[in-house]
Every structure is written in structure tokens, then in C-alpha cells.
Motif scaffolding. Structure first.
Motif: not given
Length: 192
Positions: A16-44
Motif C-alpha cells: 500500500e505504501a509503495a502504491f501511494e509513492l509509485f502512484g504519486t511520484q513514480g518509480e523515483a519515489g520508491v526506495s526501501v527507506r521511503a516505503v518503510c517510512r510511509a508504511g511505518n515499518l523497519h527496513a528488516r
């Protein structure tokens, strides 16, 4: 909550976090850090479900494509048995679904062209659509199978371009008019 359920819930949050980031910012907006921050989850937890962001983007594409695939049968069934009406219903459903939430259109039609993982999924989706078109038109077994495949390939390619133009705003904002024009341009295929 059992471990499997917690993992599934975390995976869903990442998608869901990646959908939001990708859908609004494109592929450039999707990184492990950004997705984890948006999903409120740790990178592990990211690596618990995905090897990399390409695999995550594949899951996002699959989710959106599955949502569209769920809507199409009902739209086709509501159109009855008339092939022209079923075609109109299919075109309308794809364009409406993709533009009702612009993130969906971006995932399915615009951004999916550049990323190799998404391009492969898009190609597989187009092949499935082509097969569905062949099934829908009920081509006679005696008909030239190559002619049928050429027609289905042309329809599939045209549908992708139509969706891209619709999403870019190049066709105006009257969905019914666009669907009507598109359906009028389609040849009537041979049927059983």
C-alpha cells in the motif's frame, strides 16, 4: 496474532505504501527507506517480504491488475451477449478504473513502460488480454488463426495506447464519448 498473519499485514502495508509513492511520484519515489517510512515499518520487515524494490513494484502492479480483473467480468456480464456492447463495457471499465484513481493508471499504463520488471508484467497482462479477446470474439475454428491473432494484437495494442492518451488528458474528459468513438472504430470480428 500469529506470525504468518503479522507478516501478511506488514507485506500489505508495504504494498500500500509503495502504491501511494509509485502512484504519486513514480518509480523515483520508491526506495526501501521511503516505503518503510510511509508504511511505518523497519527496513528488516521490507526484506522479510521483498528482495528489492523491483519485486515490491511487481507486487504493486499485480495488485492493481487483479483489482481491474475483478471488475471486468461483472461489466461484461451486465452488457449481455452482444459483442459490441461487451466491447464497449470492457473499454469503459478499463478507462474508468484507470482514471478514477490516477495512481492505478500510472501503475498499469504510464510508469510500467520504463521499469523492466513492470514492462514484463505489462507484457504478460497484454498477452492475457489478447487471449481474452480471442475467447470473447468466439472465432470459428475454421477461421484463419493468424488473422484472429493479428486482430486481437491490434486491439490490445490500441487499447493500451487509448488508455495512455485518456490518462494524459489528450482525449478530453467525456468518457462515454471516448468509449463510443473507440468502439465505432473497431471492426466486427467473425463469430460463431
Amino acid at each position: 496474532m500469529p506470525l504468518a498473519a503479522r507478516r501478511s499485514e506488514r507485506r500489505t502495508r508495504l504494498v500500500e505504501a509503495a502504491f501511494e509513492l509509485f502512484g504519486t511520484q513514480g518509480e523515483a519515489g520508491v526506495s526501501v527507506r521511503a516505503v518503510c517510512r510511509a508504511g511505518n515499518l523497519h527496513a528488516r520487515y521490507f526484506y522479510e517480504s521483498f528482495a528489492d524494490t523491483d519485486q515490491l513494484l511487481g507486487a504493486v502492479y499485480d495488485k492493481v491488475a487483479a483489482e481491474l480483473a475483478e471488475r471486468l467480468p461483472a461489466a461484461l456480464d451486465s452488457a449481455g451477449d452482444d459483442l459490441a456492447e461487451r466491447t464497449r463495457a470492457g473499454i469503459h471499465t478499463v478507462l474508468d478504473f484507470s482514471s478514477a484513481d490516477p495512481r492505478r493508471g500510472r501503475v498499469l499504463f504510464t510508469e510500467a513502460r520504463a521499469n523492466p520488471v513492470l514492462a514484463a508484467r505489462r507484457q504478460a497482462t497484454q498477452t492475457a488480454l489478447m487471449d481474452a479477446v480471442l475467447q470473447e470474439t468466439r472465432i470459428r475454428p475454421a477461421a484463419d488463426p493468424r488473422l484472429a491473432r493479428v486482430g486481437a494484437a491490434m486491439f490490445t495494442g490500441a487499447m493500451v495506447e487509448l488508455a495512455q492518451q485518456w490518462l494524459a488528458g489528450g482525449l478530453g474528459d467525456d468518457l462515454d464519448a471516448v468509449v463510443g468513438h473507440a468502439a465505432a472504430l473497431l471492426p466486427t470480428p467473425p463469430t460463431v
